[in-house]
Design an enzyme around this catalytic site. Structure first.
Site, PDB file in Angstrom:
ATOM      1  N   ARG A   1       0.706  -1.159  -0.005  1.00 54.72           N
ATOM      2  CA  ARG A   1       0.329  -0.171   0.073  1.00 54.72           C
ATOM      3  C   ARG A   1       0.645   1.266  -0.191  1.00 54.72           C
ATOM      4  O   ARG A   1       0.443   2.097  -0.177  1.00 54.72           O
ATOM      5  CB  ARG A   1      -0.913   0.259   1.199  1.00 54.72           C
ATOM      6  CG  ARG A   1      -1.736   0.419   1.437  1.00 54.72           C
ATOM      7  CD  ARG A   1      -3.835  -0.217   0.820  1.00 54.72           C
ATOM      8  NE  ARG A   1      -4.292   0.364   0.963  1.00 54.72           N
ATOM      9  CZ  ARG A   1      -5.782  -0.210   0.507  1.00 54.72           C
ATOM     10  NH1 ARG A   1      -5.801  -1.485   0.088  1.00 54.72           N
ATOM     11  NH2 ARG A   1      -6.714   0.329   1.167  1.00 54.72           N
TER      12      ARG A   1
ATOM     13  N   ARG B   1     -20.252  -2.118   3.299  1.00 51.34           N
ATOM     14  CA  ARG B   1     -19.322  -2.430   4.053  1.00 51.34           C
ATOM     15  C   ARG B   1     -18.821  -1.082   4.488  1.00 51.34           C
ATOM     16  O   ARG B   1     -19.869  -0.019   4.248  1.00 51.34           O
ATOM     17  CB  ARG B   1     -17.787  -2.295   3.267  1.00 51.34           C
ATOM     18  CG  ARG B   1     -16.886  -3.342   3.112  1.00 51.34           C
ATOM     19  CD  ARG B   1     -16.264  -3.810   1.916  1.00 51.34           C
ATOM     20  NE  ARG B   1     -14.567  -2.470   2.567  1.00 51.34           N
ATOM     21  CZ  ARG B   1     -13.832  -3.132   2.011  1.00 51.34           C
ATOM     22  NH1 ARG B   1     -13.771  -3.734   1.230  1.00 51.34           N
ATOM     23  NH2 ARG B   1     -13.192  -1.621   1.729  1.00 51.34           N
TER      24      ARG B   1
ATOM     25  N   ARG C   1     -10.525   8.086   0.931  1.00 50.54           N
ATOM     26  CA  ARG C   1      -9.891   7.164   0.702  1.00 50.54           C
ATOM     27  C   ARG C   1      -8.977   6.943  -0.629  1.00 50.54           C
ATOM     28  O   ARG C   1      -8.016   6.299  -0.698  1.00 50.54           O
ATOM     29  CB  ARG C   1     -10.727   5.663   1.092  1.00 50.54           C
ATOM     30  CG  ARG C   1     -11.426   5.105   1.724  1.00 50.54           C
ATOM     31  CD  ARG C   1     -12.022   3.704   2.102  1.00 50.54           C
ATOM     32  NE  ARG C   1     -11.878   3.042   1.319  1.00 50.54           N
ATOM     33  CZ  ARG C   1     -12.873   1.896   1.093  1.00 50.54           C
ATOM     34  NH1 ARG C   1     -13.761   1.779   0.877  1.00 50.54           N
ATOM     35  NH2 ARG C   1     -11.945   0.473   0.164  1.00 50.54           N
TER      36      ARG C   1
ATOM     37  N   ARG D   1     -21.665  -1.299  -3.366  1.00 51.10           N
ATOM     38  CA  ARG D   1     -20.800  -3.138  -2.961  1.00 51.10           C
ATOM     39  C   ARG D   1     -21.946  -3.879  -1.998  1.00 51.10           C
ATOM     40  O   ARG D   1     -21.918  -3.152  -1.453  1.00 51.10           O
ATOM     41  CB  ARG D   1     -19.494  -2.828  -2.775  1.00 51.10           C
ATOM     42  CG  ARG D   1     -18.935  -3.972  -2.365  1.00 51.10           C
ATOM     43  CD  ARG D   1     -17.521  -4.080  -2.844  1.00 51.10           C
ATOM     44  NE  ARG D   1     -17.030  -2.917  -1.837  1.00 51.10           N
ATOM     45  CZ  ARG D   1     -15.509  -2.580  -2.098  1.00 51.10           C
ATOM     46  NH1 ARG D   1     -14.471  -3.295  -2.081  1.00 51.10           N
ATOM     47  NH2 ARG D   1     -14.954  -1.344  -1.371  1.00 51.10           N
TER      48      ARG D   1
END
Ligand code: AP5
Length: 209
Positions: free
Chosen positions: A87, A154, A165, A126
């Protein structure tokens, strides 16, 4: 084969990674999934990670390295598809070190490009099956009737968190494309905006599979 999937949150790393892992006969190492498992199990590590994940920040390199080290010593001894890891540059260097100890190295990077608006649409739609971990999308890949009642959204898929994000991704993770190019690792850039099958086909073609 050791393959890294790079791309913004929601670019399709998890979706493509699951298909690729089956095709390449290696496990998918998805640090996000492993962290969410720890949260569900209520372990000490999960408690430490939850707040950070819900805020859309990165969990510490040390925690993530511990998780990956365990997997490489167990079911990923022959190769892996890395999804959501590394990451940042420090994680990429740690991974090189771990693989080097096993006489391995990253063979290729697949970089999935998707524009921000499409990403927000994907992530807010999602849904995940908590029993199997299978990921769906309310429009592009709807859950079958028998699981539709149990799929969940989520915590970090709310629009404001998704946008945060994306910023974290740009600052920390996007520089890995150049990092791998400079290291001489083949980096295959794929338009991740097509259908799931089209993207998979393009990746397999680029990998010569
Ligand atoms: P993580 O779980 O890794 O999340 P992410 O990288 O932000 O990526 P996502 O899982 O959100 O998206 P994806 O690219 O896998 O897309 P997907 O295939 O699901 O990380 C979560 C958090 O954990 C981080 O914020 C951080 O806190 C922590 N963390 C994890 N790893 C870490 C690390 N190494 N270091 C530090 N912290 C770490 O697709 C998205 C949706 O789109 C789905 O609904 C899917 O069905 C749909 N879709 C996919 N492809 C297509 C397509 N081609 N067309 C239409 N729809 C599509």
């Amino acid at each position: 084969m050791d393959l890294v999937l790079l791309g913004a949150p929601g670019a399709g790393k998890g979706t493509q990674g699951a298909l690729l892992a089956r095709k390449l006969h290696v496990p998918k190492i998805a640090t996000g999934d492993m962290l969410r498992d720890a949260v569900r199990q209520g372990t000490e590590l999960g408690r430490r990670a939850k707040q950070v994940m819900d805020a859309g920040q990165l969990v510490s390199d040390e925690i993530v390295l511990g998780l990956v080290r365990e997997r490489l010593a167990s079911d990923a001894a022959e190769g892996a598809v890395f999804d959501g890891y590394p990451r940042n540059v420090a994680q990429a260097e740690s991974l090189d070190g771990l693989l080097g100890e096993m006489g391995r190295r990253i063979n290729a990077v697949v970089y999935l490009e998707v524009d921000d608006d499409a990403i927000v649409r994907r992530m807010t739609g999602r849904r995940t099956d908590p029993e199997t971990g299978v990921v769906y999308h309310v429009e592009h890949n709807p859950p079958p009737a028998e699981v539709a009642d149990r799929v969940v959204q989520r915590e970090d898929d709310r629009e404001a968190t998704v946008r945060h994000r994306l910023e974290v991704y740009r600052e920390n993770t996007a520089p890995l494309v150049e990092h791998y190019r400079r290291a001489g690792v083949p980096v295959h850039t794929v338009d991740g905006g097509g259908s799931i099958d089209a993207v998979q086909g393009e990746i397999l073609g680029l990998l010569g599979r």
